[in-house]
Design an enzyme around this catalytic site. Structure first.
Site, PDB file in Angstrom:
ATOM      1  CG  HIS A  19      -5.280   3.819   1.340  1.00 31.42           C
ATOM      2  ND1 HIS A  19      -4.902   2.546   0.992  1.00 31.42           N
ATOM      3  CD2 HIS A  19      -6.568   3.948   0.939  1.00 31.42           C
ATOM      4  CE1 HIS A  19      -5.927   1.926   0.400  1.00 31.42           C
ATOM      5  NE2 HIS A  19      -6.945   2.755   0.363  1.00 31.42           N
TER       6      HIS A  19
ATOM      7  CB  SER B 147      -9.358   0.316   0.103  1.00 29.14           C
ATOM      8  OG  SER B 147      -8.764   0.667  -1.112  1.00 29.14           O
TER       9      SER B 147
ATOM     10  CG  ASN C 192     -13.683   2.113  -4.787  1.00 34.17           C
ATOM     11  OD1 ASN C 192     -14.009   1.012  -4.371  1.00 34.17           O
ATOM     12  ND2 ASN C 192     -12.772   2.858  -4.190  1.00 34.17           N
TER      13      ASN C 192
ATOM     14  CG  ASP D 217      -2.271   0.629   0.976  1.00 32.17           C
ATOM     15  OD1 ASP D 217      -2.287   1.863   0.811  1.00 32.17           O
ATOM     16  OD2 ASP D 217      -3.297  -0.068   0.952  1.00 32.17           O
TER      17      ASP D 217
END
Length: 407
Positions: free
Chosen positions: A91, A254, A187, A57
């Site tokens: 994130h 996520s 998404n 990530d």
């Protein structure tokens, strides 16, 4: 997006940030899925102990209260260790906390608090810095390949992008090493619905998002690469790289991926000797769905993750170790052994990857017909428990892998 600041009084004037406190913010009260998934009951059986999860990530900050002692920074291979604990967006740290956070300091409570996180910082959209910084930061395919050579059992990838031959080869290599790879499908549910890579590669489990009524999120991408679903709406998460505050209502595939990875850690910890086929079979059998078992939904795959159904039954029969439970779908005729893949990736230009953006819409209904959603509302969570298919790859001997189903 509402920020719940934890910076108070005169300290704010000096730009000092610190961990959330009960008076300022209670992250766990906003983690709505912990109760219907019966987390407390699951933790009596398994907390994910002895399972390491590689989080690829934006990096992972090991100094948040919830992650203290949970991040194995020293186990990141040196070739890809550049600033692995310097999260440039918040994130990656949020994903790590959702997986293995201890909840200390009223921070996020991970679903598998006994698991450990191995952090990987890769170049995703939003990373700042000049050419030199970007050159030092490894591409995702390098991180995947490096993680494959470690003892991390799960590779969690809450990002998405375009097809990359190098990344695909890295995925094949990791599969040959018996790693479980879980990724966000994307998404784009309110646009094209297109599934991102790496979720669309063979050997990667694609995860979509559901809300508190077990209905697929409007923003969640869909199609034949969706294997599982997990909670992905209404979460707390770090607002940015300053780590001064959590923000409310984070959402996307996520966090759904992180929860699916944590579910896998719980299962693998409880049954360390199971093969991939046995874990796949157990999770398919116990998936939360209202549609036919042999007809996966293009929105929710085989259903929302429900690890409790496996953990609660000590006599569960996971079936034969080397018989592919998805043989018909995968055209494997019952068995498909993965052979060793060359460590040298195919020479091809790598497409850029990007982390799925948090959507701002308060999506709560299915992205498609109601027949594709979990129509029983909370009954799938409460009456059945919460959880579904998470494919755990591992066990002794050769791992039996499954191919992606045809588009």
């Amino acid at each position: 997006m509402r920020a719940a600041s934890v910076v108070v009084g005169a300290l704010a004037a000096f730009g000092l940030g610190f961990a959330p406190t009960a008076a300022a913010y209670d992250a766990q009260s906003k983690q709505w899925y912990l109760t219907p998934m019966q987390a407390e009951e699951m933790w009596k059986v398994s907390t994910g102990k002895d399972v390491k999860v590689a989080v690829i990530d934006s990096g992972v900050n090991p100094d948040t209260p919830s992650l203290k002692g949970q991040v194995l920074a020293d186990e990141v291979p040196k070739s890809v260790a550049y600033r692995a604990t310097d999260d440039y967006s918040g994130h990656g740290t949020t994903m790590a906390e959702l997986i293995a956070g201890t909840g200390s300091g009223d921070g996020i409570q991970g679903l598998a608090p006994g698991a450990k996180i191995v952090p990987y910082r890769v170049a995703l959209t939003g990373m700042k810095g000049g050419t030199e910084e970007k050159e030092k930061t490894p591409d995702s395919w390098r991180a995947i390949r490096a993680a494959a050579d470690t003892d991390a059992k799960i590779i969690s990838m809450s990002y998405g992008g375009l097809l990359s031959v190098k990344e695909e080869e890295a995925v094949k290599y990791a599969a040959s090493k018996g790693k479980l790879m879980i990724a966000a499908v994307g998404n784009a549910g309110e646009a094209t619905g297109r599934t991102d890579y790496p979720a669309a590669y063979p050997y990667v489990i694609g995860v979509s998002s559901i809300d508190s009524s077990s209905t697929v999120s409007k923003f969640s991408s869909f199609g034949n690469y969706v294997d599982l679903a997990a909670p992905g709406e209404g979460f707390p998460g770090w607002c940015d790289s300053s780590f001064r505050s959590y923000c409310d209502d984070k959402q996307g595939t996520s966090p759904a991926t992180a929860i699916a990875s944590a579910s896998a850690a719980l299962i693998w910890s409880a049954h360390p000797n199971w093969t991939v086929n046995q874990v796949v079979r157990s999770l398919i059998d116990t998936a939360g769905r209202t549609w036919a078992k042999d007809t996966p939904s293009k929105y929710l795959g085989y259903g929302p993750v429900r690890p409790r159904k496996v953990l609660a039954n000590p006599h569960y029969n996971a079936g034969p170790a080397y018989s592919d439970p998805l043989a018909k779908e995968n055209k494997t005729d019952g068995e498909e052994l993965v052979t060793e893949v060359s460590p040298s990736p195919s020479p091809s230009a790598s497409a850029s990857s990007q982390a799925p953006k948090d959507t701002s819409s308060g999506a709560t209904s299915a992205a498609g017909s109601s027949a594709e959603s979990s129509n029983d509302s909370n009954s799938l969570w409460i009456a059945l428990g919460a959880g579904a298919v998470v494919i755990v790859i591992g066990g002794a001997g050769a791992a039996v892998m499954r191919a992606r189903r045809a588009r």
